[in-house]
Design a protein around this motif. Structure first.
Motif, PDB file in Angstrom:
ATOM      1  N   THR A 101       0.812  -1.210   0.000  1.00 23.02           N
ATOM      2  CA  THR A 101       0.000   0.000   0.000  1.00 23.02           C
ATOM      3  C   THR A 101       0.849   1.265   0.000  1.00 23.02           C
ATOM      4  O   THR A 101       0.330   2.355  -0.139  1.00 23.02           O
ATOM      5  CB  THR A 101      -0.907   0.039   1.245  1.00 23.02           C
ATOM      6  OG1 THR A 101      -0.076   0.080   2.403  1.00 23.02           O
ATOM      7  CG2 THR A 101      -1.785  -1.191   1.301  1.00 23.02           C
TER       8      THR A 101
ATOM      9  N   PRO B  30      -6.097  -9.616  -5.817  1.00 20.01           N
ATOM     10  CA  PRO B  30      -6.614  -8.256  -5.601  1.00 20.01           C
ATOM     11  C   PRO B  30      -5.515  -7.228  -5.805  1.00 20.01           C
ATOM     12  O   PRO B  30      -4.445  -7.316  -5.214  1.00 20.01           O
ATOM     13  CB  PRO B  30      -7.084  -8.308  -4.148  1.00 20.01           C
ATOM     14  CG  PRO B  30      -7.413  -9.739  -3.904  1.00 20.01           C
ATOM     15  CD  PRO B  30      -6.413 -10.520  -4.712  1.00 20.01           C
ATOM     16  N   TYR B  32      -3.669  -3.419  -5.953  1.00 25.69           N
ATOM     17  CA  TYR B  32      -3.627  -2.076  -5.401  1.00 25.69           C
ATOM     18  C   TYR B  32      -3.346  -1.158  -6.578  1.00 25.69           C
ATOM     19  O   TYR B  32      -2.441  -1.429  -7.376  1.00 25.69           O
ATOM     20  CB  TYR B  32      -2.545  -1.942  -4.336  1.00 25.69           C
ATOM     21  CG  TYR B  32      -2.840  -2.683  -3.059  1.00 25.69           C
ATOM     22  CD1 TYR B  32      -1.900  -2.762  -2.046  1.00 25.69           C
ATOM     23  CD2 TYR B  32      -4.064  -3.323  -2.855  1.00 25.69           C
ATOM     24  CE1 TYR B  32      -2.166  -3.446  -0.864  1.00 25.69           C
ATOM     25  CE2 TYR B  32      -4.337  -4.013  -1.683  1.00 25.69           C
ATOM     26  CZ  TYR B  32      -3.380  -4.071  -0.693  1.00 25.69           C
ATOM     27  OH  TYR B  32      -3.625  -4.754   0.459  1.00 25.69           O
ATOM     28  N   TYR B  50      -5.777   3.393  -4.616  1.00 24.61           N
ATOM     29  CA  TYR B  50      -6.778   2.527  -4.007  1.00 24.61           C
ATOM     30  C   TYR B  50      -6.063   1.327  -3.410  1.00 24.61           C
ATOM     31  O   TYR B  50      -5.291   0.653  -4.093  1.00 24.61           O
ATOM     32  CB  TYR B  50      -7.798   2.045  -5.043  1.00 24.61           C
ATOM     33  CG  TYR B  50      -8.642   0.931  -4.497  1.00 24.61           C
ATOM     34  CD1 TYR B  50      -8.340  -0.395  -4.784  1.00 24.61           C
ATOM     35  CD2 TYR B  50      -9.699   1.195  -3.639  1.00 24.61           C
ATOM     36  CE1 TYR B  50      -9.083  -1.426  -4.240  1.00 24.61           C
ATOM     37  CE2 TYR B  50     -10.444   0.171  -3.084  1.00 24.61           C
ATOM     38  CZ  TYR B  50     -10.124  -1.132  -3.390  1.00 24.61           C
ATOM     39  OH  TYR B  50     -10.854  -2.158  -2.841  1.00 24.61           O
ATOM     40  N   THR B  51      -6.335   1.090  -2.124  1.00 28.04           N
ATOM     41  CA  THR B  51      -5.781  -0.108  -1.488  1.00 28.04           C
ATOM     42  C   THR B  51      -6.917  -1.004  -1.022  1.00 28.04           C
ATOM     43  O   THR B  51      -7.140  -2.086  -1.559  1.00 28.04           O
ATOM     44  CB  THR B  51      -4.848   0.259  -0.329  1.00 28.04           C
ATOM     45  OG1 THR B  51      -5.535   1.103   0.594  1.00 28.04           O
ATOM     46  CG2 THR B  51      -3.630   1.008  -0.843  1.00 28.04           C
ATOM     47  N   THR B  52      -7.667  -0.583  -0.046  1.00 25.71           N
ATOM     48  CA  THR B  52      -8.841  -1.329   0.394  1.00 25.71           C
ATOM     49  C   THR B  52      -9.907  -0.315   0.802  1.00 25.71           C
ATOM     50  O   THR B  52      -9.644   0.886   0.874  1.00 25.71           O
ATOM     51  CB  THR B  52      -8.542  -2.223   1.603  1.00 25.71           C
ATOM     52  OG1 THR B  52      -8.031  -1.399   2.663  1.00 25.71           O
ATOM     53  CG2 THR B  52      -7.530  -3.294   1.270  1.00 25.71           C
ATOM     54  N   GLY B  53     -11.116  -0.806   1.079  1.00 25.04           N
ATOM     55  CA  GLY B  53     -12.156   0.091   1.576  1.00 25.04           C
ATOM     56  C   GLY B  53     -12.947   0.741   0.461  1.00 25.04           C
ATOM     57  O   GLY B  53     -13.257   0.120  -0.554  1.00 25.04           O
ATOM     58  N   THR B  55     -14.417   2.378  -2.647  1.00 25.76           N
ATOM     59  CA  THR B  55     -13.950   2.202  -4.025  1.00 25.76           C
ATOM     60  C   THR B  55     -13.817   3.523  -4.768  1.00 25.76           C
ATOM     61  O   THR B  55     -13.187   3.559  -5.823  1.00 25.76           O
ATOM     62  CB  THR B  55     -14.902   1.280  -4.790  1.00 25.76           C
ATOM     63  OG1 THR B  55     -16.222   1.816  -4.724  1.00 25.76           O
ATOM     64  CG2 THR B  55     -14.891  -0.124  -4.189  1.00 25.76           C
ATOM     65  N   LYS B  69     -14.328  -3.532  -9.597  1.00 26.96           N
ATOM     66  CA  LYS B  69     -13.764  -4.871  -9.708  1.00 26.96           C
ATOM     67  C   LYS B  69     -14.372  -5.646 -10.865  1.00 26.96           C
ATOM     68  O   LYS B  69     -13.675  -6.338 -11.610  1.00 26.96           O
ATOM     69  CB  LYS B  69     -13.971  -5.626  -8.388  1.00 26.96           C
ATOM     70  CG  LYS B  69     -13.327  -6.991  -8.342  1.00 26.96           C
ATOM     71  CD  LYS B  69     -13.560  -7.641  -6.995  1.00 26.96           C
ATOM     72  CE  LYS B  69     -12.963  -9.041  -6.949  1.00 26.96           C
ATOM     73  NZ  LYS B  69     -13.202  -9.696  -5.634  1.00 26.96           N
ATOM     74  N   THR B  95       0.633  -5.894  -7.405  1.00 29.07           N
ATOM     75  CA  THR B  95       0.018  -7.122  -6.935  1.00 29.07           C
ATOM     76  C   THR B  95       0.907  -7.763  -5.889  1.00 29.07           C
ATOM     77  O   THR B  95       0.527  -7.919  -4.753  1.00 29.07           O
ATOM     78  CB  THR B  95      -0.247  -8.090  -8.094  1.00 29.07           C
ATOM     79  OG1 THR B  95       0.960  -8.228  -8.857  1.00 29.07           O
ATOM     80  CG2 THR B  95      -1.331  -7.550  -8.998  1.00 29.07           C
TER      81      THR B  95
END
Lengths: 115, 112
Positions: A101, B30, B32, B50-53, B55, B69, B95
């Motif tokens: 990240t 998934p 990043y 964008y990493t997580t959470g 969109t 996605k 990735t």
């Protein structure tokens, strides 16, 4: 100021004359990387280093060498440059080895012309 | 192996018009996702990631991007273009580890 520096910024050389492009970061980052940028191809990774004395090939390593003797420095060496290595080169660093990240910080670039 | 495709190597927009830059990726895990901007004679600067959470990701200078996605897309938008937005924009994906895989770039020209 936190930054990645590269020298020289511009270089014109001739085929076969060994050269080194220096890269230094002052952020105590573990991961460092070299990319080359060519029109229409984006940036492609040449070599990377996870930490001191640990280096590995990227996607386009042929004709290049690197070393990582100190954490802050990651020089790119062209032992015998050829015209197809004419390109714009970027050094980058990342805080952690496996920090997916993490933001990669880029140097200002070195424009190399090999005649 | 992952790959990134940016549709359109050059985009021309009028000042005040919508900026839309398209990015599609392929990845077996998934991803990043990142957008970088390169101003003339400068290095790359992170616009957003964008990493997580959530969109929909907001970045600097009024840019935002939405991770879809199902469409494997991460298009970049800005509602109103400014002359200072003239630059080259790169979409990139991570990735495994720290390796960034870049798209070919889109150069944006802003017309007055």
């Amino acid at each position: 100021e936190a930054q990645v520096t590269q020298n020289p910024r511009y270089l014109i050389t001739v085929t076969g004359k060994k050269l080194t492009v220096t890269c230094s970061q002052n952020m105590n980052h573990e991961y460092m990387s070299w990319y080359r940028q060519d029109p229409g191809l984006g940036l492609r990774q040449i070599y990377y280093s996870m930490n001191v004395e640990v280096t590995d090939k990227g996607d386009v390593p042929e004709g290049y060498k690197v070393s990582r003797k100190e954490k802050r420095n990651f020089p790119l060496i062209l032992e015998s440059p050829s015209p197809n290595q004419t390109s714009l080169y970027f050094c980058a660093s990342n805080p952690q080895q496996g920090g997916r990240t993490d933001t990669q910080y880029f140097g200002p670039g070195t424009r190399l012309t090999v005649l | 192996a992952q790959s990134v495709t940016q549709l359109g190597s050059h985009v021309s927009v009028s000042e005040g018009a919508l900026v839309l830059l398209r990015c599609n990726y392929s990845s077996s895990v998934p991803p990043y996702l990142f957008w970088y901007v390169q101003y003339p004679n400068q290095g790359l600067q992170l616009l957003l990631k964008y990493t997580t959470g959530a969109t929909l990701v907001k970045g600097i200078n009024g840019f935002e991007a939405e991770f879809k996605k199902s469409e494997t897309s991460f298009h970049l938008t800005k509602p109103s273009a400014h002359m200072s937005d003239a630059a080259e924009y790169f979409c990139a994906v991570k990735t495994a580890g720290n390796k960034l895989t870049f798209g070919g770039g889109t150069r944006v020209l802003v017309k007055p």
